[in-house]
Design a protein around this motif. Structure first.
Motif, PDB file in Angstrom:
ATOM      1  N   LEU A  46       0.809  -1.226   0.000  1.00  0.00           N
ATOM      2  CA  LEU A  46       0.000   0.000   0.000  1.00  0.00           C
ATOM      3  C   LEU A  46       0.842   1.276   0.000  1.00  0.00           C
ATOM      4  CD1 LEU A  46      -2.930   0.903  -0.050  1.00  0.00           C
ATOM      5  CD2 LEU A  46      -2.903   0.933   2.458  1.00  0.00           C
ATOM      6  N   PRO A  47       1.920   1.380   0.766  1.00  0.00           N
ATOM      7  CA  PRO A  47       2.742   2.604   0.673  1.00  0.00           C
ATOM      8  C   PRO A  47       3.335   2.820  -0.715  1.00  0.00           C
ATOM      9  CG  PRO A  47       3.234   1.405   2.689  1.00  0.00           C
ATOM     10  CD  PRO A  47       2.391   0.510   1.859  1.00  0.00           C
ATOM     11  N   TYR A  48       3.773   1.750  -1.391  1.00  0.00           N
ATOM     12  CA  TYR A  48       4.322   1.894  -2.738  1.00  0.00           C
ATOM     13  C   TYR A  48       3.246   2.339  -3.726  1.00  0.00           C
ATOM     14  CZ  TYR A  48       8.674  -0.303  -1.227  1.00  0.00           C
ATOM     15  OH  TYR A  48       9.857  -0.565  -0.591  1.00  0.00           O
ATOM     16  N   GLU A  49       2.036   1.819  -3.564  1.00  0.00           N
ATOM     17  CA  GLU A  49       0.951   2.255  -4.439  1.00  0.00           C
ATOM     18  C   GLU A  49       0.637   3.735  -4.243  1.00  0.00           C
ATOM     19  OE1 GLU A  49      -3.784   1.289  -5.328  1.00  0.00           O
ATOM     20  OE2 GLU A  49      -2.699   0.225  -3.743  1.00  0.00           O
ATOM     21  N   ASP A  50       0.614   4.171  -3.008  1.00  0.00           N
ATOM     22  CA  ASP A  50       0.343   5.579  -2.742  1.00  0.00           C
ATOM     23  C   ASP A  50       1.445   6.470  -3.315  1.00  0.00           C
ATOM     24  OD1 ASP A  50      -1.210   7.685  -1.293  1.00  0.00           O
ATOM     25  OD2 ASP A  50       0.685   7.878  -0.207  1.00  0.00           O
ATOM     26  N   LEU A  51       2.689   6.038  -3.191  1.00  0.00           N
ATOM     27  CA  LEU A  51       3.800   6.813  -3.746  1.00  0.00           C
ATOM     28  C   LEU A  51       3.705   6.890  -5.268  1.00  0.00           C
ATOM     29  CD1 LEU A  51       6.491   8.288  -3.285  1.00  0.00           C
ATOM     30  CD2 LEU A  51       7.632   6.051  -3.397  1.00  0.00           C
ATOM     31  N   ARG A  53       0.971   6.680  -7.094  1.00  0.00           N
ATOM     32  CA  ARG A  53      -0.143   7.566  -7.434  1.00  0.00           C
ATOM     33  C   ARG A  53       0.277   9.039  -7.359  1.00  0.00           C
ATOM     34  NH1 ARG A  53      -5.439   5.492  -7.327  1.00  0.00           N
ATOM     35  NH2 ARG A  53      -5.543   3.254  -6.829  1.00  0.00           N
ATOM     36  N   GLN A  54       1.012   9.373  -6.316  1.00  0.00           N
ATOM     37  CA  GLN A  54       1.471  10.747  -6.183  1.00  0.00           C
ATOM     38  C   GLN A  54       2.414  11.142  -7.307  1.00  0.00           C
ATOM     39  OE1 GLN A  54       3.136  11.281  -2.280  1.00  0.00           O
ATOM     40  NE2 GLN A  54       1.237  10.662  -1.216  1.00  0.00           N
TER      41      GLN A  54
END
Length: 336
Positions: A46-51, A53-54
């Motif tokens: 999840l943190p990699y996906e959020d990064l 997306r940003q």
């Protein structure tokens, strides 16, 4: 007294339904394992996906600022169309336009992934006719592939597992379960080296942007028929000998799947795993007609045994009763 009777009845209930309780624990363990995997994947990815997306939002915003004549709606429309084509294996990039997805070698690779149920998903039929043919082809081909793999694995098991284990067991007199366990471990090491470690080193050398971990990951995902499709060999820009490379990958997938099945079958034949599986399986019940046949055979055997015992009792009497001869007058001198 009442508590002891209750506890004894509970113990008898558990012992009589032991297989059912083991199965319930198995289901619970499987659900907990699914939840454990979901928690770990979510916390890691999840943190990699959020990064990511940003980063995409920042790139999109910068692109719109540099190209003020282009509206965000037109850009969204173009990106949606490009992503839809990418889902079918067609890319708008210049360095990927030279690779065709449906030449003969690529189609052969696609057919092998369909029949082995690997299904990378990087290539999919575009036309309605191709989708319909894929359904019919899979309905016939997947059972055909299972039959083919079963026949091949059965013949390989004779030479790779059963004969070596029996030879060592009879030659040196070692315990057969012990020999089978050691043989399974050695076979797993050999298969891992030949179909995972060595191919991973080859893929990391041939695929420029793959490291060893990514290559090993591809080998495992492919031979376990998971087929996520995030790594597909032979799709790089200016891939040398791409047609021959695709054919080699197809042969590797088929041979690797056979090797995996041989290892799994070897482990399934271990006595320890057989006993473990029996804990969760239902006990086999004899069919009613077989029970009737057994009862008839038992009655027949009983009647034959009774007849034999009667004959043996008759044979134990060596003398036969003979009627005594007597003279009518009673004055026979020989009798007197």
């Amino acid at each position: 007294m009442l508590q002891s009777l209750t506890s004894n009845s509970c113990v008898r209930l558990i012992q009589s339904n032991r297989s059912t309780w083991y199965f319930l624990f198995l289901v619970l363990g499987y659900v907990l394992y699914l939840v454990f995997g979901a928690v770990v994947f979510s916390s890691v990815e999840l943190p990699y996906e959020d990064l990511l997306r940003q980063e995409l939002r920042a790139v999109k915003r910068q692109f719109l600022q540099d190209n003020e004549c282009l509206s965000e709606e037109r850009l969204e429309e173009f990106l949606a169309r490009a992503l839809e084509a990418s889902n079918y294996g067609v890319s708008v990039l210049n360095n990927a336009s030279a690779n065709w997805n449906w030449d003969f070698t690529s189609a052969l690779f696609f057919a092998s992934t369909v029949l082995s149920t690997t299904g990378y998903g990087h290539t999919a039929p575009l036309s309605d006719g191709g989708k319909a043919f894929c359904i019919v082809y899979s309905v016939i081909g997947i059972p055909f592939t299972l039959l083919f793999l079963t026949a091949v694995v059965q013949r390989i098991m004779v030479f790779s597992t059963r004969r070596p284990v029996m030879y060592v067991h009879t030659r040196w007199g070692l315990s057969k379960p012990l020999v089978a366990a050691i043989h399974a471990a050695l076979l797993a090491v050999v298969i891992t080296s030949c179909f995972f470690l060595i191919p991973a080193a080859i893929f990391s050398a041939l695929e420029g942007d793959w490291n060893f971990l990514e290559s090993f990951y591809f080998c495992f995902i492919s031979l376990s028929t998971i087929g996520l499709g995030d790594y597909v060999p032979g799709e790089g820009y200016n891939q040398k000998f791409r047609e021959l490379y695709k054919v080699g990958i197809t042969v590797y997938l088929i041979l690797g799947l056979i090797a995996m099945l041989v290892v799994l079958e070897t482990f399934c034949e271990l006595q320890q795993l057989k006993q473990l599986r029996k804990m969760f399986y239902l006990k086999k019940e004899k069919p009613q007609d077989r029970l009737n046949i057994l009862d008839h055979d038992h009655l027949s055997f009983t009647s034959v045994a009774d007849h034999s015992s009667t004959l043996r009792e008759d044979k134990t009497e060596p003398f036969v009763d003979v009627p005594v001869l007597s003279s009518p007058a009673g004055d026979d001198p020989m009798i007197r």
